[in-house]
Scaffold this motif. Structure first.
Motif, PDB file in Angstrom:
ATOM      1  N   UNK A   1       0.834  -1.345   0.020  1.00 37.28           N
ATOM      2  CA  UNK A   1       0.229  -0.095  -0.293  1.00 37.28           C
ATOM      3  C   UNK A   1       0.936   1.300   0.105  1.00 37.28           C
ATOM      4  N   UNK A   2       1.958   1.220   0.538  1.00 34.91           N
ATOM      5  CA  UNK A   2       2.852   2.351   0.682  1.00 34.91           C
ATOM      6  C   UNK A   2       3.385   2.511  -0.580  1.00 34.91           C
ATOM      7  N   UNK A   3       3.717   1.562  -1.319  1.00 37.76           N
ATOM      8  CA  UNK A   3       4.343   1.766  -2.913  1.00 37.76           C
ATOM      9  C   UNK A   3       3.003   2.339  -3.572  1.00 37.76           C
ATOM     10  N   UNK A   4       2.050   1.783  -3.558  1.00 39.26           N
ATOM     11  CA  UNK A   4       0.739   2.323  -4.323  1.00 39.26           C
ATOM     12  C   UNK A   4       0.595   3.835  -3.911  1.00 39.26           C
TER      13      UNK A   4
ATOM     14  N   UNK B   1       1.658  -2.379  -9.890  1.00 38.15           N
ATOM     15  CA  UNK B   1       1.404  -2.139  -8.520  1.00 38.15           C
ATOM     16  C   UNK B   1      -0.090  -2.160  -8.025  1.00 38.15           C
ATOM     17  N   UNK B   2      -0.707  -1.762  -8.892  1.00 39.35           N
ATOM     18  CA  UNK B   2      -2.468  -1.953  -8.395  1.00 39.35           C
ATOM     19  C   UNK B   2      -2.701  -3.384  -7.879  1.00 39.35           C
ATOM     20  N   UNK B   3      -2.242  -4.178  -8.990  1.00 41.38           N
ATOM     21  CA  UNK B   3      -2.647  -5.591  -8.949  1.00 41.38           C
ATOM     22  C   UNK B   3      -2.085  -6.018  -7.505  1.00 41.38           C
ATOM     23  N   UNK B   4      -0.815  -5.800  -7.509  1.00 42.79           N
ATOM     24  CA  UNK B   4       0.012  -6.179  -6.175  1.00 42.79           C
ATOM     25  C   UNK B   4      -0.542  -5.840  -5.015  1.00 42.79           C
ATOM     26  N   UNK B   5      -1.251  -4.469  -5.082  1.00 45.38           N
ATOM     27  CA  UNK B   5      -1.763  -4.169  -3.617  1.00 45.38           C
ATOM     28  C   UNK B   5      -3.119  -4.820  -3.560  1.00 45.38           C
TER      29      UNK B   5
ATOM     30  N   UNK C   1      -3.831  -7.171  -0.278  1.00 42.94           N
ATOM     31  CA  UNK C   1      -5.031  -6.768   0.591  1.00 42.94           C
ATOM     32  C   UNK C   1      -5.808  -7.942   0.886  1.00 42.94           C
ATOM     33  N   UNK C   2      -5.994  -8.672  -0.240  1.00 40.39           N
ATOM     34  CA  UNK C   2      -6.822  -9.971  -0.102  1.00 40.39           C
ATOM     35  C   UNK C   2      -6.019 -11.002   0.731  1.00 40.39           C
ATOM     36  N   UNK C   3      -4.979 -11.075   0.573  1.00 40.75           N
ATOM     37  CA  UNK C   3      -4.195 -12.107   1.282  1.00 40.75           C
ATOM     38  C   UNK C   3      -4.154 -11.936   2.728  1.00 40.75           C
TER      39      UNK C   3
END
Lengths: 304, 463
Positions: free
Chosen positions: A183-186, A245-249, A253-255
């Protein structure tokens, strides 16, 4: 020679051996249990029945046994070769701490260095509508540091009866940390268009000022800025970096949410309420049953 | 003395003036915000005539019915159907009623965790089918008109291909059917979404999360500029009321059942099965060639959620010979709520339906047709369109006729935002909406249980 014997007497090993001997003799000389006011219920009936004596003997035996084990261990430790081994094992702890600290410090300095580089670049020219210079390396390094240095502690295999609970708790902490990193990266990436739009706006205002075309209507500046910002956002949002980055975030979040729910389900077991997992299973049964009933009703309707 | 390059005195003067204006504006705004505001949405009276699980069927009755068949409107699972009846003067429903078209509208309700297993098949072949059967029975009709909106439009396409015998005319509006396009950001993002993980984790896809995603499609306009313009117009009561109505609608987002979300992302966004007639619902293939009824396909030129490229392939893929595309100079929401489109969108659907509704006057009563169908089951199965042969021949052959409302261009995202946030003063509607509408079609099916509607009427409820 005299000095040598003096040194050997004051060496840590000699001092340790002396201390062990003193301790041993203290425990050996310890009067056997119980002391004058031994454990007694003070109950007359107990005394009559000899229960106090039995209790006393039991405690005595247990105490004496522990005392013997302790003195035996101390005697073993007091042996010169064991004294050395004990000292060496004690030395490994600070060494371990040093290694750990050094590794963490190295990584911390690396992140610090990246941040410093980033700060140094703050005043540099910002190319508009370009996101090639996004410094994702900083977050990548931080994630790598977390994954190599910290994450492994959450993955240490747990043992015993509480193993699964401990595993779920560790997973929850790990996923929380990963989510925070993502989330910080996003958020950092999401802020970039702001930074760029301010910079472009500044340049445009400078140009206008040079030409003497300064507006007295602030709304005109706002409109100019929001248009620039919108353009920057459109460029960013279409970039594959942003999508990644959005997909990673979203994944992180889901995990994290899943790990949190698993951990909370363990806690919920202590309360007289059904867990979400149990409810989901029930809902599934209802769904399947309902579907079957509907199919059967249709068949019956068709026949009648 | 030389003239200064920058007129500092003018700037200072302007600043002083604007400070004074802001003070007056803030005072007026506080009076408006603290006073009574009419921010009700969905003001047109309706009756809930059918209920099943979480879904409700709303029935809007015109003062005088001028169409033979009613129109069933199927909204998307994202956001709510209240958008079609946002307020007086900006209500597609009211336009239909004013012109004598009886309207039914599905309210999908708010899915709870127990609805997580519901698939697209459940929505199309169970809920929609039950609702359509209910309306057909209620009106003693073999076929009704169907109109779908966005994802609801995709459901209507699926339904019409699977049950063509029940649909007379199909209207699809901003309906995505071709997902193989990079024009809309949503398409790119959805293809990258791990739908399985999302469905497993959230069970139902949270409406708030999806709304956040929509806001992120244009943050400058939807998160910043929108609220700046609100603060600028806070002293305008009409603006404030319209703005709050829109906010109420935008952030009223039911969750989407997890399995439906998973299936929609996987089968449609990722594998683009619908337009290729490869989509399967409960083992039955959705063959678009079986969609043989007249089709009107309307979409927005500046739609950033469902771009024209996602909509305009449908008419070329269906089996119907009577199709029409209509591209309006607007966005995804503007098509229903902008005052400009109010004058084009609703009237176009009405006139299009009117032409095709009149052709069916010779239609046999339902009982007779049923008897006919029983006599020739094989024919009915192979030729699902129950319309008589003469009627078919008389149908206009406007293969993929494309009409564009105007040629005006603008920046898509900005345009869409402007239109969705458009806040004009509402026009006064002459029709007395509170009057009880005249019922022309009677005989509802025997309800298994009853419930009270918004207007206090009773409704059939399927348990």
């Amino acid at each position: 020679m005299g000095d040598q014997s003096q040194n050997s007497k004051t060496s840590p090993e000699a001092l340790f051996a002396d201390w062990m001997k003193t301790t041993m003799s203290f425990w050996e000389g310890m009067p056997s249990w119980p002391p004058a006011a031994g454990p007694s219920s003070g109950n007359d009936e107990d005394r009559k029945e000899g229960k106090t004596g039995e209790t006393k003997n039991r405690f005595n035996r247990s105490f004496e046994s522990s005392q013997r084990i302790l003195t035996a261990m101390m005697a073993a430790l007091a042996e010169p070769e064991n004294v050395n081994a004990s000292f060496k094992s004690l030395e490994t702890l600070p060494q371990f701490m040093m290694n750990l600290g050094q590794q963490m410090m190295d990584n911390y300095l690396m992140v610090q260095q990246k941040m410093t580089e980033r700060i140094q670049r703050t005043g540099e020219q910002v190319p508009p509508y370009s996101f090639d210079d996004i410094d994702r390396d900083l977050f990548k390094k931080f994630r790598e540091m977390y994954q190599t240095e910290i994450q492994k502690y959450f993955n240490v295999p747990s043992l015993g009866l509480n193993r699964l609970y401990q595993d779920r708790y560790n997973r929850f902490l790990d996923k929380f940390n990963l989510y925070q990193t993502a989330i910080n990266e996003f958020l950092y990436m999401f802020y970039i268009p702001m930074e760029k739009s301010f910079s472009v706006m500044q340049e445009q205002m400078e140009t206008l000022a040079e030409k003497g075309e300064f507006h007295d209507d602030f709304k005109a500046y706002y409109n100019m800025w929001i248009k620039i910002l919108e353009g920057h956002y459109m460029t960013l949002l279409k970039s594959p970096e942003y999508t990644e980055v959005m997909t990673q975030t979203i994944d992180a979040l889901a995990q994290y949410k899943q790990a949190k729910e698993d951990f909370l389900a363990d806690l919920l077991q202590e309360f007289p309420v059904p867990t979400l997992k149990e409810m989901d299973a029930l809902y599934k049964d209802i769904y399947v049953l309902k579907k079957r009933v509907n199919d059967l009703s249709k068949k019956v309707e068709e026949k009648t | 003395m030389t003239q200064p390059k920058i007129a500092v005195d003018l700037i200072m003067k302007k600043m002083a003036e604007s400070t004074e204006q802001s003070h007056v504006k803030a005072k007026r705004a506080s009076e408006i915000l603290l006073g009574p505001l009419d921010t009700e949405i969905s003001p047109t009276p309706y009756e809930v005539v059918y209920e099943e699980d979480r879904i409700k069927l709303k029935h809007y009755m015109p003062k005088e019915v001028k169409y033979k068949r009613p129109l069933l409107v199927v909204y998307a699972l994202i956001n709510r159907e209240t958008m079609l009846d946002l307020q007086e003067g900006r209500s597609v429903v009211q336009t239909f009623l004013d012109n004598g078209l009886e309207v039914y509208m599905i309210d999908w309700g708010y899915p709870t965790r127990k609805d997580q297993y519901l698939t697209i098949d459940d929505h199309v072949n169970v809920y929609m089918d039950n609702v359509i059967d209910f309306i057909r029975k209620r009106h003693e009709l073999e076929q009704i008109h169907l109109m779908g909106i966005c994802m609801g439009g995709a459901f209507c396409v699926m339904y019409s291909a699977l049950h063509p015998e029940k649909i007379k005319n199909l209207v699809t509006t901003v309906t995505p059917t071709n997902f193989d396009t990079d024009k809309g950001l949503l398409h790119i993002w959805m293809r990258n979404t791990n739908a399985d993980q999302m469905a497993d984790c959230y069970k139902n896809m949270p409406g708030d999360l999806m709304n956040l995603g929509f806001l992120l499609l244009n943050p400058a306009r939807l998160i910043i500029d929108k609220y700046i313009s609100f603060f600028e117009n806070m002293d305008n009561k009409g603006f404030v009321e319209n703005f709050i109505r829109m906010e109420k609608w935008i952030f009223d987002s039911p969750d989407v059942p997890g399995e439906t979300f998973r299936q929609f992302i996987t089968d449609c966004y990722r594998e683009n099965r619908l337009i290729q007639s490869r989509l399967e619902l409960d083992g039955k293939r959705v063959d678009l060639k079986k969609l043989t009824m007249p089709l009107l396909n309307i979409y927005g030129k500046f739609d950033h959620l469902v771009p024209p490229e996602a909509c305009d392939k449908l008419t070329k893929q269906v089996g119907s010979k009577d199709t029409e595309d209509m591209c309006l100079d607007t966005g995804h929401i503007g098509i229903y709520v902008s005052s400009k489109c109010q004058k084009i969108f609703g009237p176009k659907i009405l006139s299009w339906l009117k032409e095709r509704d009149q052709e069916q006057k010779a239609e046999q009563p339902r009982a007779k047709e049923k008897a006919k169908a029983e006599k020739k089951p094989a024919e009915t199965a192979t030729e699902p369109d129950a319309a008589p042969e003469e009627t078919k021949k008389s149908e206009p052959k406007k293969a993929a006729k494309k009409s564009t409302a105007s040629k005006k261009t603008a920046e898509p995202a900005a345009k869409e935002t402007k239109e969705t946030e458009e806040t004009e003063e509402t026009e006064t509607r002459a029709a007395a909406k509170s009057k009880k509408p005249k019922r022309q079609v009677a005989s509802s099916s025997a309800p298994k249980s009853t419930s009270r509607s918004k207007t206090g009427k009773k409704s059939a409820k399927k348990s």
